[in-house]
Design an enzyme around this catalytic site. Structure first.
Site, PDB file in Angstrom:
ATOM      1  CG  LEU A 206     -44.229 -39.331 -12.930  1.00 33.86           C
ATOM      2  CD1 LEU A 206     -43.802 -40.444 -13.879  1.00 33.86           C
ATOM      3  CD2 LEU A 206     -44.278 -38.010 -13.704  1.00 33.86           C
ATOM      4  CG  HIS A 207     -44.377 -42.277  -6.620  1.00 39.44           C
ATOM      5  ND1 HIS A 207     -44.988 -43.261  -7.358  1.00 39.44           N
ATOM      6  CD2 HIS A 207     -43.641 -42.913  -5.697  1.00 39.44           C
ATOM      7  CE1 HIS A 207     -44.631 -44.441  -6.889  1.00 39.44           C
ATOM      8  NE2 HIS A 207     -43.814 -44.259  -5.877  1.00 39.44           N
ATOM      9  NE  ARG A 208     -40.730 -46.183  -8.434  1.00 39.56           N
ATOM     10  CZ  ARG A 208     -41.058 -46.726  -7.268  1.00 39.56           C
ATOM     11  NH1 ARG A 208     -40.426 -46.386  -6.173  1.00 39.56           N
ATOM     12  NH2 ARG A 208     -41.995 -47.615  -7.190  1.00 39.56           N
TER      13      ARG A 208
END
Ligand code: UD1
Length: 366
Positions: A206-208
């Protein structure tokens, strides 16, 4: 002799350039490949580790631009890369993917009338709130050779008015890297290290910005993970941006209590491949992982509102579920119940894309 400057900058670029460089090095009688690393990603775990895992030669030049706002980063790459192109004659600049470094290098080369080849051209989410979409549109508008991973990508370009002669459907180069490294990944000790059994855990990335920069959205996702974790533990290698937000929003204490969430540093290519290829389910907001799970037939939930890689949904194992915690939970539980959807491997995801890419560059010179 064709002098090619291959540009990389961020983690998702490295697995795309590795087989291309390899293929150029097989043709050293005709190709002189150089590697320029912009330095957009600079942590050992986000960059150097991938060069080692994927046996990519050390970059010939590192621009060391570091982090910054989108405009700062783009501008710094442009200023530094212009100097490189002034100093080193190049016949082609090869850019891959859709990160800021990709677009910045393409702009510089196009302005200096050096031909640009874009690997992974034509993907579109049609969502301009995603910085990568802007990078894709700009890069494709400037590129002289557009190398697409799937037929839908070629069609997107034709619809935008790109002349057919510039477009070459070459397939997905990331699958070349996947094929070449699957056996090597089997010697990774990551499952033992984290005390995991094949098929009995989920993997998550998860990094957006749309998921991690808003505290409510991020809290909702953590709620969903809590519920899913009650069924199967979730391994979560944390991207630096996400780590920073979790700290900033004061979520670290809560994470420590979520014992079913196994938090790690970002993993290298081989460890992560060994991890997700043995997982029951992958949850991600990455682009590439949607494709890698499709290639291996692993169920994937994409925590985004849309995808630029629709073939992974139509033919593969991917489902686009957004970031609503209720939907994420429902889809994860449904995935646990389902026996694996047999994935159809998309056309030309056959491990030979790099050969077609380098052939296309050679042919474009004739
Ligand atoms: C970039 C790409 C994204 C890709 C992602 C994979 C763009 C627009 N985005 O996003 O498409 O999916 O890489 O990782 O190019 N940081 C570090 N160490 C690093 C790199 C970054 O600590 O080695 C931190 C910095 O605080 C930085 C932040 O992460 O400001 C974001 O880095 P940046 O490269 O701007 O974007 P990513 O979110 O990594």
């Amino acid at each position: 002799m064709l002098r090619i400057i291959n540009v990389v900058g961020a983690r998702p670029n490295f697995m795309k350039i590795a087989p291309v460089i390899d293929e150029m090095r097989r043709r050293l009688d005709r190709f002189e490949p150089l590697i320029v690393h912009t330095g957009q990603h600079y942590d050992e775990s986000m960059s150097d580790r991938f060069f080692e895992d994927l046996k990519i030669p050390r970059p010939d030049i590192n621009l060391e631009v570091g982090s910054g706002s989108h405009s700062e980063l783009t501008a710094r790459v442009m200023i530094e890369f212009e100097q490189v192109l002034l100093k080193h004659r190049a016949d082609w600049v090869v850019v891959v993917g859709d990160v800021n470094s990709t677009m910045a290098a393409a702009i510089v080369a196009a302005k200096m009338r050096i031909r640009v080849a874009h690997v992974e051209a034509g993907l579109r989410s049609r969502d301009r709130s995603m910085p990568e979409e802007i990078n894709r549109v700009v890069t494709d508008a400037l590129a002289d050779l557009l190398l697409t991973p799937s037929r839908d990508a070629s069609e997107n370009l034709l619809r935008e008015g790109v002349t057919p002669e510039k477009i070459r459907f070459v397939g997905n180069v990331m699958i070349d890297t996947l094929h070449r490294n699957l056996e090597r990944a089997r010697s990774s000790r990551v499952l033992d290290r984290l005390s995991l059994k094949p098929g009995e855990f989920c993997a998550m990335t998860l990094h957006r910005p749309s998921n991690v920069d808003d505290s409510e959205t991020l809290a909702g996702i953590l709620d969903a993970l809590q519920a899913i974790g009650d069924r199967l533990p979730i391994v979560f290698p944390v991207h630096p941006r996400t780590r920073e937000r979790l700290r900033e929003f004061g979520f670290n204490q809560r994470l420590r209590k979520q014992t079913s969430l196994i938090i790690t540093e970002p993993l290298g290519y081989l460890d992560f491949l060994q991890l997700y290829s043995n997982s029951r389910l992958v949850l991600t907001d990455s682009g590439g992982i949607q494709e890698e799970t499709t290639a291996l037939g692993i169920p994937c939930l994409t925590l985004r509102e849309n995808t630029e890689r629709p073939i992974t949904v139509v033919q593969g194992t991917n489902r686009v579920v957004g970031s609503d915690p209720e939907v994420i939970k429902r889809e994860a539980f449904a995935a646990f119940e389902r026996s694996d959807r047999p994935a159809r491997l998309p056309e030309l995801w056959d491990g030979h894309a790099a050969i077609r890419i380098v052939d296309a560059i050679e042919e474009a010179n004739q």
